[in-house]
Design a protein around this motif. Structure first.
Motif, short mmCIF file in Angstrom:
data_model
loop_
_atom_site.label_atom_id
_atom_site.label_comp_id
_atom_site.label_asym_id
_atom_site.label_seq_id
_atom_site.Cartn_x
_atom_site.Cartn_y
_atom_site.Cartn_z
N GLN A 1 0.83 -1.20 0.00
CA GLN A 1 0.00 0.00 0.00
C GLN A 1 0.87 1.26 0.00
O GLN A 1 0.56 2.23 -0.68
CB GLN A 1 -0.96 -0.03 1.21
N ARG A 2 1.98 1.22 0.72
CA ARG A 2 2.88 2.37 0.70
C ARG A 2 3.54 2.51 -0.67
O ARG A 2 3.82 3.62 -1.13
CB ARG A 2 3.91 2.28 1.83
N LEU A 3 3.78 1.33 -1.32
CA LEU A 3 4.30 1.38 -2.69
C LEU A 3 3.30 2.08 -3.60
O LEU A 3 3.67 2.90 -4.45
CB LEU A 3 4.56 -0.05 -3.18
N CYS A 4 2.01 1.79 -3.40
CA CYS A 4 0.98 2.42 -4.23
C CYS A 4 0.92 3.92 -3.95
O CYS A 4 0.69 4.72 -4.87
CB CYS A 4 -0.38 1.78 -3.98
N ILE A 5 1.14 4.30 -2.70
CA ILE A 5 1.15 5.73 -2.38
C ILE A 5 2.37 6.38 -3.04
O ILE A 5 2.27 7.45 -3.65
CB ILE A 5 1.16 5.94 -0.85
N ALA A 6 3.52 5.69 -2.96
CA ALA A 6 4.73 6.21 -3.60
C ALA A 6 4.51 6.35 -5.10
O ALA A 6 4.93 7.33 -5.73
CB ALA A 6 5.90 5.28 -3.32
N ARG A 7 3.82 5.36 -5.68
CA ARG A 7 3.54 5.39 -7.12
C ARG A 7 2.68 6.61 -7.45
O ARG A 7 2.88 7.27 -8.46
CB ARG A 7 2.81 4.09 -7.48
N ALA A 8 1.70 6.88 -6.55
CA ALA A 8 0.81 8.01 -6.81
C ALA A 8 1.56 9.33 -6.69
O ALA A 8 1.34 10.24 -7.50
CB ALA A 8 -0.37 7.97 -5.84
N ILE A 9 2.47 9.45 -5.71
CA ILE A 9 3.12 10.76 -5.54
C ILE A 9 4.30 10.94 -6.49
O ILE A 9 4.81 12.05 -6.62
CB ILE A 9 3.56 11.02 -4.07
N ALA A 10 4.68 9.85 -7.21
CA ALA A 10 5.81 9.98 -8.14
C ALA A 10 5.49 10.94 -9.27
O ALA A 10 6.41 11.54 -9.85
CB ALA A 10 6.18 8.60 -8.70
N ILE A 11 4.22 11.07 -9.62
CA ILE A 11 3.90 11.99 -10.71
C ILE A 11 3.54 13.37 -10.16
O ILE A 11 3.01 14.21 -10.87
CB ILE A 11 2.78 11.46 -11.63
N ASN A 12 3.85 13.57 -8.88
CA ASN A 12 3.67 14.86 -8.24
C ASN A 12 2.27 15.46 -8.43
O ASN A 12 2.11 16.52 -9.02
CB ASN A 12 4.72 15.82 -8.80
N PRO A 13 1.26 14.76 -7.93
CA PRO A 13 -0.10 15.25 -8.09
C PRO A 13 -0.37 16.40 -7.12
O PRO A 13 0.45 16.67 -6.23
CB PRO A 13 -0.95 14.04 -7.75
N GLU A 14 -1.51 17.07 -7.31
CA GLU A 14 -1.88 18.13 -6.36
C GLU A 14 -2.80 17.56 -5.28
O GLU A 14 -2.79 18.02 -4.14
CB GLU A 14 -2.58 19.26 -7.11
N VAL A 15 -3.58 16.58 -5.69
CA VAL A 15 -4.55 15.98 -4.78
C VAL A 15 -4.31 14.48 -4.76
O VAL A 15 -3.99 13.89 -5.79
CB VAL A 15 -5.99 16.26 -5.26
N ILE A 16 -4.43 13.86 -3.58
CA ILE A 16 -4.37 12.40 -3.52
C ILE A 16 -5.68 11.90 -2.92
O ILE A 16 -6.08 12.33 -1.83
CB ILE A 16 -3.19 11.90 -2.66
N LEU A 17 -6.35 11.03 -3.67
CA LEU A 17 -7.58 10.43 -3.18
C LEU A 17 -7.25 9.06 -2.61
O LEU A 17 -6.51 8.29 -3.23
CB LEU A 17 -8.58 10.28 -4.32
N MET A 18 -7.79 8.76 -1.44
CA MET A 18 -7.52 7.44 -0.85
C MET A 18 -8.85 6.78 -0.51
O MET A 18 -9.63 7.32 0.27
CB MET A 18 -6.68 7.57 0.41
N ASP A 19 -9.06 5.62 -1.14
CA ASP A 19 -10.33 4.92 -0.96
C ASP A 19 -10.12 3.79 0.05
O ASP A 19 -9.67 2.72 -0.30
CB ASP A 19 -10.81 4.37 -2.30
N GLU A 20 -10.45 4.03 1.29
CA GLU A 20 -10.25 3.07 2.37
C GLU A 20 -8.86 2.43 2.30
O GLU A 20 -8.73 1.21 2.17
CB GLU A 20 -11.32 1.96 2.32
N PRO A 21 -7.81 3.23 2.40
CA PRO A 21 -6.48 2.70 2.12
C PRO A 21 -5.99 1.70 3.15
O PRO A 21 -5.02 1.00 2.91
CB PRO A 21 -5.60 3.95 2.14
N CYS A 22 -6.64 1.63 4.30
CA CYS A 22 -6.12 0.75 5.35
C CYS A 22 -7.03 -0.44 5.64
O CYS A 22 -6.75 -1.22 6.54
CB CYS A 22 -5.92 1.54 6.64
#
Lengths: 274, 460
Positions: free
Chosen positions: A177-198
C-alpha cells in the motif's frame, strides 16, 4: 472564487458560508449527482475540499462516499452505465468540461485504492511507470532520483532500497500500500484520493499509513474515505458524513465528532447504526 | 440367456434390492429416521451395489475369458493329426470350426472331426452361457440378501456407498490415462521395430524423404530413404505461417473484445468467433485447396512469382485462420482475469487506455497468452486435413512458402492409408513419425500448462 461558491441553500450542508473559500478550496463540487444505470447513487452533493488539508468521508456502506471520491478524478468514467451530472471545479476549472483531458486530470489527482494494487512489475518499475508515461524525467538519472524521492516520501525506501528489482507483488500488504502511495506521488499530483487505504491492512501497517498521510498533508491535498471513525478523527482536519447517497453534514473533524449538528451524524458516530 | 438380457435382469434385481433396502431401513427405525446412521437411500444403494457389482464383475470376467477357454477345450479335443499342424493352419481350422458353429458361410463339405468340434464348440457355449446366467443370478440374490440382512441402525451404509463411488470415479479417470499409456506404448514398440530397420540418426537428421520400398527383391530403385528433416521443416514452415496469422489477429481481437467492445457487441461477436473453431477441418481443407491456393497462385503470377498450385502459404494461412479462436478465446479469458484493480491503478496514474493495455494488462496477462499460443501451436503441428488437401505431398526441403511442402501428419496419412503390410519400413515409419509428433506436442502442452499455472498462482 467567491462567485462560484454561491450555492443553492437547499443543498448547502451545515457549514458556514464562505469559510471554505477563505481557507482556499482546492475542489468544489456543486450539485453533483451520480447514476449507475437506474440507481441514483449520489444525490446533489455540494462540498468543498480545502487545499493542504486531509478531508475524510465517513458513512455506512453504500452511502456514496467512494462514488463521490471517484468523481473527483473521473474514475467513474471507466464504469459502464455511470452518469455524472453537476459540476466539480478544481482550481476554478470544471473537470467534467469536455475540454479537460481526463488523462491530465488524473495526473493532477492521484488515487490510492482499498486493496493494494501494485503492477506485476519490479518495485522500481511500479514507481517509474507514472513518470515514464507522462515523460516527467529527462534521463535515467532523473528517473532514478524520482523513484528514490517518492519511496522516501512514502516511508518505504529503507525497506526496499536493496531490492528495487524484485516484484512489487512480493511485498507485504502494508508495504504494497505504501508502494501504491509512492507510485501516486511519483507523478507529483496536487490531490491524492484514498479509498479506504487501510481496510486491508493490519493495525501496525495502518498506523504507518496514517502517519504517512499526516506527513503528506504538507504538500498535497488529501481526501480519504474510511470506515473507521477513529481513523477519520486521527488523520483528518475536516470530515464529511454521507448517508444514502446524500451529504448530511460536513465540518471540522473535531466539531463533527464532538458536536454533530445532524441527528443522523450523531447516530452514526455514536454507533447506533452503520 | 443372451448377455444383454442377463444385464437387464441384473439391473432389475438391483432396482428391487434398492427398494427393499430403503423399505427395510425405514422399518428398522419407524418414525425415528434420525437414529439411522445413514439415510434409507444409502441403505437402498448399499443393497443395490451388493446385488449388482459382484455379479457384473463375474459376468465381465466370464465374457472376457470364455472364448479362450472354449478354444482351448475344442482344439484340445481335435485328433492328433490336427494338433500337429503349424500355427497358421491351426488358426484356419479354428476359423472353420467357429464359422460352422455360428452358422456362417463355410467350406462346402466340412470334415467329420471339424463338424464334431463345431458341435462341441456349440455345446460348450450353451453350457457356459447358462452357467453364467445361473451364477450371476445366484450372486445377485446372495449379495442382496447379505446386504439386506445387515441393514440396522448402526450400519455405515453411506460410508460404504461413498467408498464404492470413489472407486468408480478413480476407474473413470484411469480410462483416459490408460488409453494414453496404451497409445504411447504401441507407438513406442512399432517405432522400435522401425528403428531396427532404419537407424534413428538417419531418420532424425536425414535430408531425403522417399518412403517407397521395394515389395519384391527384384524391384529396382526403390530402396526407400527415411530422412525426416524435410517433413519437420515443412511442418515448421506451415505452423510458422499459421502462427503469423493467428497470433496477431487472435491477440488483437481478444484485446478489442475484452477492453474496447461494448458488452452487447461482445455477446454476439465472441460466440461467432468461436464458431470458427467448430468448422470441420476438412471444410477448411477444401477452402484452402479450392479457394485460397488458386488465389495465391494467380496473385503470385501477377507479381511474376512462380507459385506451386499447392503451396505452404495457402495451407498455413487457412490453418492460421482456423486457430484464431484458440488464441483469441484463451487470451480474452486471461485478459478478463487481470484484476480490475490493475486497470484502476494505471488509469489513476493518468495512463490512457492503450498505455494501460500495452504496459499493464498485456504484460500481466502474458504468461496466460503464451500458454494459449503454445496450445495453438501444438494444434497447428498436429493438424492434418488442411495440409493433406492444400499443401501437397512433395517432401521438398525448402523454406520458400510458395513451394509445395509436406508435413509429418500428411506423411502418416499417406503411409498408412490403403492396403498396407505392417512390417515394412514404409508403414512402420508412420509410427516413428507419430512418436516424434507426440513428443513435440506433449512437450509443448506440458510447457503451456506450466506457464498457465504459473500465471494463475500470481493472482488467486
Amino acid at each position: 472564487m467567491e462567485n462560484s461558491h454561491v450555492r443553492d441553500a437547499m443543498h448547502t450542508p451545515t457549514e458556514t458560508e464562505g469559510s471554505a473559500a477563505a481557507m482556499g478550496a482546492k475542489i468544489q463540487a456543486q450539485g453533483t449527482n451520480v447514476h449507475y444505470g437506474d440507481k441514483h447513487a449520489l444525490k446533489d452533493v455540494t462540498l468543498d475540499i480545502r487545499a493542504g488539508e486531509v478531508t475524510s468521508f465517513i458513512g455506512p456502506s453504500g452511502c456514496g462516499k467512494s462514488t463521490f471520491l471517484r468523481c473527483l478524478n473521473r474514475m467513474n468514467d471507466t464504469i459502464d452505465g455511470c452518469r455524472v451530472s453537476g459540476t466539480v471545479m478544481m482550481d476554478g476549472e470544471d473537470i467534467y468540461d469536455p475540454k479537460i483531458d481526463v488523462v491530465q486530470l488524473r495526473a493532477r489527482v492521484g488515487m490510492v485504492f482499498q486493496k493494494p494494487n501494485p503492477f506485476p512489475k519490479s518495485i522500481y518499475d511500479n514507481i517509474a511507470y507514472g513518470p515514464r508515461i507522462h515523460g516527467l524525467a529527462a534521463n535515467k538519472d532523473e528517473l532514478d532520483e524520482m523513484v528514490v524521492t517518492s519511496l522516501e516520501k512514502a516511508g518505504l525506501l529503507a525497506e526496499v532500497k536493496d531490492r528495487m528489482d524484485s516484484p512489487g507483488t512480493g511485498l507485504s500488504g502494508g508495504q504494497q500500500q505504501r508502494l501504491c502511495i509512492a507510485r501516486a506521488i511519483a507523478i507529483n499530483p496536487e490531490v491524492i484520493l484514498m479509498d479506504e487505504p487501510c481496510s486491508a491492512l493490519d493495525p501496525i501497517a495502518t498506523a504507518k499509513i496514517e502517519e504517512l498521510i499526516d506527513e503528506l498533508r504538507e504538500n498535497y491535498t488529501i481526501v480519504i474515505v474510511t470506515h473507521s471513525m477513529q481513523q477519520a478523527a486521527r488523520v483528518s482536519q475536516r470530515t464529511a458524513f454521507f448517508h444514502l447517497g446524500e451529504l448530511i453534514e460536513v465540518g471540522d473533524t473535531e466539531q463533527i465528532f464532538t458536536n454533530p449538528r445532524h441527528k443522523l451524524t450523531q447516530g452514526y458516530i455514536t454507533g447506533r447504526f452503520g | 440367456m443372451p448377455f444383454s438380457f442377463l444385464l437387464l435382469v441384473l439391473a432389475g434385481l438391483a432396482v428391487i434390492s434398492y427398494r427393499f433396502g430403503t423399505a427395510r431401513a425405514r422399518a428398522v427405525a419407524p418414525g425415528r429416521q434420525s437414529q439411522l446412521h445413514s439415510r434409507p437411500m444409502y441403505h437402498g444403494l448399499y443393497a443395490a451395489m451388493w446385488c449388482g457389482v459382484p455379479a457384473l464383475l463375474i459376468a465381465t470376467l466370464w465374457v472376457a475369458f470364455q472364448p479362450l477357454l472354449v478354444k482351448g477345450l475344442v482344439m484340445g479335443g481335435l485328433p492328433d493329426a490336427y494338433q500337429a499342424l503349424p500355427e497358421a493352419r491351426l488358426n484356419l481350422v479354428w476359423n472353420d470350426i467357429r464359422n460352422l458353429a455360428i452358422g456362417d458361410v463355410v467350406r462346402a463339405q466340412p470334415a467329420p472331426e471339424i463338424q464334431a468340434a463345431a458341435d462341441t464348440f456349440h455345446r460348450l457355449y450353451a453350457i457356459g452361457n447358462s452357467a453364467l446366467a445361473l451364477l450371476c443370478l445366484v450372486l445377485a440374490i446372495a449379495g442382496a440378501s447379505f446386504a439386506l440382512r445387515r441393514v440396522s441402525l448402526t450400519l455405515r451404509a453411506r460410508n460404504q456407498v461413498e467408498k464404492v463411488i470413489t472407486v468408480f470415479l478413480i476407474a473413470s479417470s484411469m480410462v483416459a490415462i490408460l488409453t494414453t499409456v496404451g497409445i504411447v506404448l504401441s507407438l513406442l514398440f512399432e517405432s522400435l521395430r522401425f528403428f531396427t530397420k532404419v537407424p534413428p540418426l538417419e531418420f532424425l537428421f536425414g535430408l531425403h524423404w522417399s518412403p517407397q520400398t521395394a515389395l519384391r527383391a527384384d524391384q529396382v530403385g526403390s530402396s526407400g530413404s527415411f530422412g525426416a528433416v524435410p517433413l519437420f521443416t515443412g511442418t515448421l514452415l506451415i505452423s510458422l505461417i499459421a502462427m503469423c496469422v493467428a497470433v496477431p489477429v487472435g491477440l488483437m481481437s481478444a484485446i478489442y473484445m475484452s477492453e474496447y467492445a461494448h458488452r452487447k457487441f461482445r455477446a454476439i461477436a465472441k460466440p461467432m468467433l468461436e464458431i470458427l473453431a467448430g468448422i470441420p477441418t476438412v471444410v477448411y481443407g477444401f477452402f484452402a485447396a479450392l479457394t485460397v491456393a488458386p488465389f495465391i497462385r494467380r496473385f503470385g503470377e501477377g507479381m511474376g512469382l512462380s507459385v506451386a498450385s499447392e503451396s505452404a502459404l495457402a495451407a498455413g494461412l487457412v490453418m492460421g485462420v482456423m486457430i484464431i479462436p484458440f488464441v483469441s478465446s484463451i487470451s480474452d479469458d486471461v485478459i478478463n482475469a487481470v484484476p480490475q484493480a490493475m486497470r484502476d491503478g494505471a488509469y489513476a496514474l493518468g495512463a490512457t487506455k492503450s498505455e494501460t493495455i500495452r504496459n499493464v494488462i498485456v504484460p500481466a496477462a502474458l504468461p496466460g497468452i503464451v500458454g494459449g499460443v503454445l496450445l495453438a501451436v501444438s494444434r497447428a503441428i498436429g493438424e492434418t486435413m488442411i495440409v493433406v488437401m492444400a499443401a501437397g505431398l512433395a517432401a521438398n526441403l525448402t523454406f520458400n512458402p510458395l513451394d509445395a511442402v509436406t508435413t509429418v501428419t500428411v506423411q502418416i496419412v499417406t503411409l498408412l492409408t490403403g492396403d498396407q503390410e505392417f512390417d515394412s519400413a514404409k508403414t512402420l515409419a508412420a509410427f516413428a513419425l507419430g512418436l516424434v509428433l507426440f513428443c513435440v506436442t506433449l512437450a509443448l502442452n506440458v510447457f503451456a500448462l506450466h506457464v498457465v499455472r504459473k500465471y494463475r498462482e500470481q493472482y488467486e
